[in-house]
Design an enzyme around this catalytic site. Structure first.
Site, PDB file in Angstrom:
ATOM      1  N   LYS A 250      31.273  49.887  46.198  1.00  0.00           N
ATOM      2  CA  LYS A 250      32.753  48.947  46.139  1.00  0.00           C
ATOM      3  C   LYS A 250      32.985  49.477  45.656  1.00  0.00           C
ATOM      4  O   LYS A 250      33.213  49.806  44.556  1.00  0.00           O
ATOM      5  CB  LYS A 250      32.082  47.944  45.592  1.00  0.00           C
ATOM      6  CG  LYS A 250      32.833  47.203  45.644  1.00  0.00           C
ATOM      7  CD  LYS A 250      33.014  45.187  45.189  1.00  0.00           C
ATOM      8  CE  LYS A 250      33.852  44.497  44.335  1.00  0.00           C
ATOM      9  NZ  LYS A 250      33.693  42.766  43.974  1.00  0.00           N
ATOM     10  N   LYS A 262      43.397  35.357  42.262  1.00  0.00           N
ATOM     11  CA  LYS A 262      42.566  34.805  41.304  1.00  0.00           C
ATOM     12  C   LYS A 262      43.318  33.705  39.975  1.00  0.00           C
ATOM     13  O   LYS A 262      44.715  34.495  40.209  1.00  0.00           O
ATOM     14  CB  LYS A 262      42.138  36.519  40.699  1.00  0.00           C
ATOM     15  CG  LYS A 262      40.704  36.716  40.962  1.00  0.00           C
ATOM     16  CD  LYS A 262      40.230  37.769  40.856  1.00  0.00           C
ATOM     17  CE  LYS A 262      39.345  38.902  41.360  1.00  0.00           C
ATOM     18  NZ  LYS A 262      37.933  38.274  41.023  1.00  0.00           N
ATOM     19  N   ASP A 273      38.171  47.354  39.829  1.00  0.00           N
ATOM     20  CA  ASP A 273      36.519  46.671  40.510  1.00  0.00           C
ATOM     21  C   ASP A 273      36.781  48.015  42.170  1.00  0.00           C
ATOM     22  O   ASP A 273      35.791  47.365  43.328  1.00  0.00           O
ATOM     23  CB  ASP A 273      37.687  45.307  41.673  1.00  0.00           C
ATOM     24  CG  ASP A 273      36.436  45.107  41.996  1.00  0.00           C
ATOM     25  OD1 ASP A 273      35.519  44.171  41.419  1.00  0.00           O
ATOM     26  OD2 ASP A 273      36.687  44.265  43.042  1.00  0.00           O
ATOM     27  N   ASP A 332      38.153  35.643  47.778  1.00  0.00           N
ATOM     28  CA  ASP A 332      37.272  35.930  46.575  1.00  0.00           C
ATOM     29  C   ASP A 332      36.421  37.202  46.755  1.00  0.00           C
ATOM     30  O   ASP A 332      35.355  38.205  45.722  1.00  0.00           O
ATOM     31  CB  ASP A 332      37.880  35.949  45.502  1.00  0.00           C
ATOM     32  CG  ASP A 332      38.183  36.491  44.418  1.00  0.00           C
ATOM     33  OD1 ASP A 332      37.544  37.104  44.020  1.00  0.00           O
ATOM     34  OD2 ASP A 332      38.158  36.224  43.060  1.00  0.00           O
ATOM     35  N   ARG A 336      31.453  41.792  48.711  1.00  0.00           N
ATOM     36  CA  ARG A 336      29.950  41.572  50.115  1.00  0.00           C
ATOM     37  C   ARG A 336      30.354  42.193  51.063  1.00  0.00           C
ATOM     38  O   ARG A 336      29.910  43.228  51.812  1.00  0.00           O
ATOM     39  CB  ARG A 336      29.188  40.950  49.417  1.00  0.00           C
ATOM     40  CG  ARG A 336      29.839  39.470  50.075  1.00  0.00           C
ATOM     41  CD  ARG A 336      29.384  38.095  49.704  1.00  0.00           C
ATOM     42  NE  ARG A 336      29.522  37.886  47.999  1.00  0.00           N
ATOM     43  CZ  ARG A 336      29.307  37.180  46.729  1.00  0.00           C
ATOM     44  NH1 ARG A 336      28.759  36.530  47.750  1.00  0.00           N
ATOM     45  NH2 ARG A 336      29.730  36.979  45.669  1.00  0.00           N
TER      46      ARG A 336
HETATM   47  N1  BES Z   1      35.229  42.104  42.169  1.00  0.00           N
HETATM   48  C1  BES Z   1      34.591  40.408  41.474  1.00  0.00           C
HETATM   49  C2  BES Z   1      33.529  40.288  40.250  1.00  0.00           C
HETATM   50  C3  BES Z   1      34.495  40.491  38.796  1.00  0.00           C
HETATM   51  C4  BES Z   1      34.696  39.346  37.844  1.00  0.00           C
HETATM   52  C5  BES Z   1      33.846  42.168  38.416  1.00  0.00           C
HETATM   53  C6  BES Z   1      34.380  39.893  37.307  1.00  0.00           C
HETATM   54  C7  BES Z   1      34.417  41.899  37.153  1.00  0.00           C
HETATM   55  C8  BES Z   1      35.014  40.949  35.830  1.00  0.00           C
HETATM   56  C9  BES Z   1      34.632  40.131  42.875  1.00  0.00           C
HETATM   57  O1  BES Z   1      35.239  40.165  43.601  1.00  0.00           O
HETATM   58  C10 BES Z   1      34.832  38.810  42.626  1.00  0.00           C
HETATM   59  O2  BES Z   1      35.606  38.600  42.277  1.00  0.00           O
HETATM   60  N2  BES Z   1      34.033  37.935  42.695  1.00  0.00           N
HETATM   61  C11 BES Z   1      33.796  36.704  42.683  1.00  0.00           C
HETATM   62  C12 BES Z   1      32.471  35.734  43.500  1.00  0.00           C
HETATM   63  C13 BES Z   1      32.638  34.316  43.477  1.00  0.00           C
HETATM   64  C14 BES Z   1      34.002  33.906  45.045  1.00  0.00           C
HETATM   65  C15 BES Z   1      31.889  33.723  44.852  1.00  0.00           C
HETATM   66  C16 BES Z   1      33.138  36.074  41.586  1.00  0.00           C
HETATM   67  O3  BES Z   1      32.585  36.382  40.709  1.00  0.00           O
HETATM   68  O4  BES Z   1      34.284  35.134  40.573  1.00  0.00           O
HETATM   69 ZN    ZN Z   2      35.722  42.027  43.660  1.00  0.00          ZN
HETATM   70 MN    MN Z   3      36.428  39.643  44.111  1.00  0.00          MN
END
Ligand code: BES
Ligand code: ZN
Ligand code: MN
Length: 485
Positions: A250, A262, A273, A332, A336
Site C-alpha cells: 500500500k 481525518k 501511509d 478513509d 484496501r
Molecule cells: N492509513 C490509515 C490507517 C492508520 C491509522 C495507520 C492510524 C496508522 C495510524 C487507514 O487508511 C485508515 O484510515 N483506516 C481507517 C479505517 C476505517 C475508516 C474503517 C481507520 O483505521 O480508522
Molecule cells: Zn491509509
Molecule cells: Mn485512511
C-alpha cells in the site's frame, strides 16, 4: 558510513569496541595496552555482559586517549549482535571521532556481520531538512573497521549490507514528507534499482483506467497528483522458478481520509501511509543487492488520498479490475481499495504462487497489538508458518489473527458486491477479509497490517526515531529461508 575489514587494529582508531557473552567476561583477553585496567573497570562498572548492557571508558592506547566500549550480548542470541552494534554507534555517533575499530576475534562471521549491520542501520538519520544542526549534533563517524574478522565475515557482510541498503531506502521513502514523496517521485527514488538488475515497469493513470482499476483510481481522483503502479521484478533464477513470489504494498503517499476527512491532530503522520510500499521497495533492493536466487516481483500501488471537488464521495460505487463492485462507505478506508486492484493485477500478470501484501491499513491493529507486532492474516498455514519463522530470525515481529466466513459477511453491501468498511468490531480483520475477496483460487496469500510498525516516535535498538524500515528484513529472510533455488 563505510564498513571495512582488517586483520589487526590500526593505531588510527579513535574508538575501540568489544562484544562479548556473559560467559566470556571473566577472563576476556582485551588486546589493549593495559588489559588488566579494562577488566578492573568492567568489574567496577558492574558489567556482566548481559544482553543490552554496555559501558564506555577512556584509556591510554599507544600514547593517546581513546574511547573503549564494551557491549554485552548475554547468552548470544543471534539478534543481540545487531542490537549491540546499534548501542555502540548510539554512544559515539556525534562524539567527534571518525573511526571505530570493532574487535570480532571472538565472534563468528555471522555475528560480526550482524554487529556491523546494527552499527550501519542505527547510524541512519533523516537530517535532510535540518539546516541549523550545530557541529555537536552532527554525526561524525565515517568508518567502521571490523577487526580480526573470520574468513566468512566479509561474505556475510555483503548479504547484511544489501539488507541494510534496503532498510535505508525504505526509511527514506517513509520519512520524506508528502510534498516530496508522491506517486511520481516515489517511482523516481526506486529507479536506481535498475542498476542492480531489477526490471522496472510503471503504469500511469491512462493504463490503469484502461485496465479497469476503478477502486485504486477512485481513491486517487481527488488528488492533483497522478497515480502510479510501480512494478519491480527481480529474477535471480534465470527463469528456473516459474511462478514468482509477489510482494504488494500500500503506497498512499498521503492519507487525509478524503471526504471522510481525518481530524487535524496527528494527520501529519499520514505521510507514512506508504510504509507497505516502502517496505516492498526496500525488500526488492535487498534481494537484488545480494543477488538472491529467487524470482520475486514487488508491486506498489501509489496514490494520494485527498478531499476535493472531484474526490469520490461516501456511498459511491466503484468497479474494481476484478469486476467486483464496491460501495465506498468511508473514503478513509482507502488502502484496501488501492490494494484490491494491485493484488488482482499482480495475479493476472504474474501468476504468483505466493503473495504477501504489506499495508499501514488500520488504526485498529494498533489498538490490538500496540507497536509490538504487525498483524498477520492468511489463507495458508504454510505461508503463515514461514512468515512467523522469518519474523523470529529478522526481529520484525508478527502476530497471526483469524479470518473466516463470519467476518467475511460483515462487509456485504445492499447495493454492491461488498462495502469497504465493516462494523466497529474487528476492524483489522474485516479489512483483511476485503482483500481476501480479491485473492484467486490456489494462491497462498498473507496480509501484514504494519500500521503500528512502520513508524516509531521513539528510537529503537537499530533505528533512530521515525521510520523503522519494518518489513525489509522480514521479507528478505522469508525468501532466504524458503524460496532460494
Ligand atoms: N492509513 C490509515 C490507517 C492508520 C491509522 C495507520 C492510524 C496508522 C495510524 C487507514 O487508511 C485508515 O484510515 N483506516 C481507517 C479505517 C476505517 C475508516 C474503517 C481507520 O483505521 O480508522
Ligand atoms: Zn491509509
Ligand atoms: Mn485512511
Amino acid at each position: 558510513m563505510e564498513v571495512q575489514f582488517a586483520d589487526i587494529r590500526s593505531a588510527t582508531a579513535d574508538i575501540i569496541g568489544f562484544i562479548m557473552r556473559s560467559d566470556e567476561i571473566d577472563d576476556f583477553d582485551f588486546p589493549l595496552d593495559d588489559p588488566e585496567f579494562a577488566r578492573q573497570t568492567a568489574k567496577e562498572a558492574k558489567f556482566k555482559a548481559s544482553d543490552g548492557q554496555s559501558f564506555l571508558f577512556f584509556a591510554q592506547q599507544g600514547g593517546k586517549s581513546v574511547r573503549i566500549i564494551v557491549l554485552g550480548v548475554g547468552d548470544g542470541d543471534p539478534l543481540s549482535y545487531e542490537k549491540a552494534g546499534g548501542t555502540l554507534i548510539s554512544k559515539v555517533q556525534t562524539c567527534g571521532a571518525k573511526t571505530i575499530a570493532l574487535h570480532t576475534e571472538n565472534l563468528t562471521g555471522k555475528q560480526a556481520a550482524s554487529a556491523a549491520y546494527g552499527v550501519k542501520t542505527k547510524n541512519w538519520r533523516m537530517d535532510t531538512y535540518r539546516t541549523k544542526l550545530s557541529k555537536s549534533q552532527q554525526p561524525t563517524i565515517e568508518t567502521l573497521i571490523v577487526v580480526g574478522a573470520h574468513a566468512e565475515s566479509q561474505a556475510q557482510w555483503l548479504e547484511m549490507a544489501a539488507i541494510a541498503d534496503g532498510v535505508m531506502l525504505t526509511r527514506e521513502l517513509v520519512a520524506e514528507p508528502a510534498n516530496i514523496i508522491y506517486p511520481e517521485t516515489f517511482v523516481e527514488r526506486c529507479e536506481h534499482l535498475k542498476e542492480l538488475g531489477v526490471k522496472i515497469t510503471v503504469l500511469g493513470d491512462e493504463e490503469m483506467e484502461a485496465l479497469g482499476m476503478g477502486a485504486l483510481l477512485g481513491v486517487s481522483q481527488g488528488s492533483v497528483r497522478p497515480a502510479r503502479l510501480l512494478v519491480m521484478h527481480w529474477d535471480g533464477t534465470n527463469g528456473a522458478q516459474e511462478r514468482p513470489i509477489a510482494f504488494v504494498g500500500k503506497g498512499v503517499t498521503f492519507d487525509t481520509g478524503g471526504i471522510s476527512i481525518k481530524p487535524a491532530g496527528g494527520m501529519e503522520d499520514m505521510k507514512w501511509d506508504m510504509g507497505g510500499a516502502g517496505a516492498v521497495a526496500g525488500a526488492m533492493k535487498a534481494l537484488a543487492g545480494r543477488k538472491a536466487k529467487a524470482n520475486v516481483v514487488g508491486v506498489c500501488g501509489l496514490v494520494e488520498n485527498m478531499p476535493d471537488g472531484n474526490a469520490q464521495r461516501p456511498g459511491d460505487v466503484v468497479t474494481s479490475m476484478s469486476g467486483q463492485t464496491i460501495e465506498v462507505i468511508n473514503t478513509d478506508a482507502e488502502g484496501r481499495l488501492v490494494l484490491c486492484d494491485a493484488l488482482h493485477w499482480t495475479q493476472e500478470t504474474y501468476n504468483p504462487e505466493y503473495i504477501v501484501d504489506l499495508a499501514t491499513l488500520t488504526g485498529a491493529i494498533i489498538i490490538s497489538l500496540a507497536h509490538e507486532y504487525a498483524g498477520l492474516f492468511s489463507n495458508s498455514d504454510e505461508l503463515s508458518d514461514k512468515l512467523l519463522a522469518s519474523a523470529e530470525t529478522s526481529g520484525d515481529a508478527l502476530w497471526r489473527f483469524p479470518i473466516g466466513k463470519a467476518y467475511d459477511k460483515m462487509i456485504n453491501s445492499p447495493i454492491a458486491d461488498m462495502k469497504n468498511v465493516g462494523p466497529r468490531g474487528g476492524g483489522s480483520i474485516t479489512a483483511a477479509q476485503f482483500l481476501h475477496r480479491f485473492i484467486q483460487k490456489d494462491v497462498k496469500w498473507a496480509h501484514l497490517d504494519i500500521a503500528g510498525m512502520a513508524w516509531d516516535d521513539k528510537a529503537g535498538p537499530t533505528y533512530a526515531k521515525g521510520a523503522t524500515g519494518y518489513g525489509v528484513k522480514l521479507l528478505n529472510n522469508l525468501i532466504a529461508e524458503n524460496f532460494e533455488v
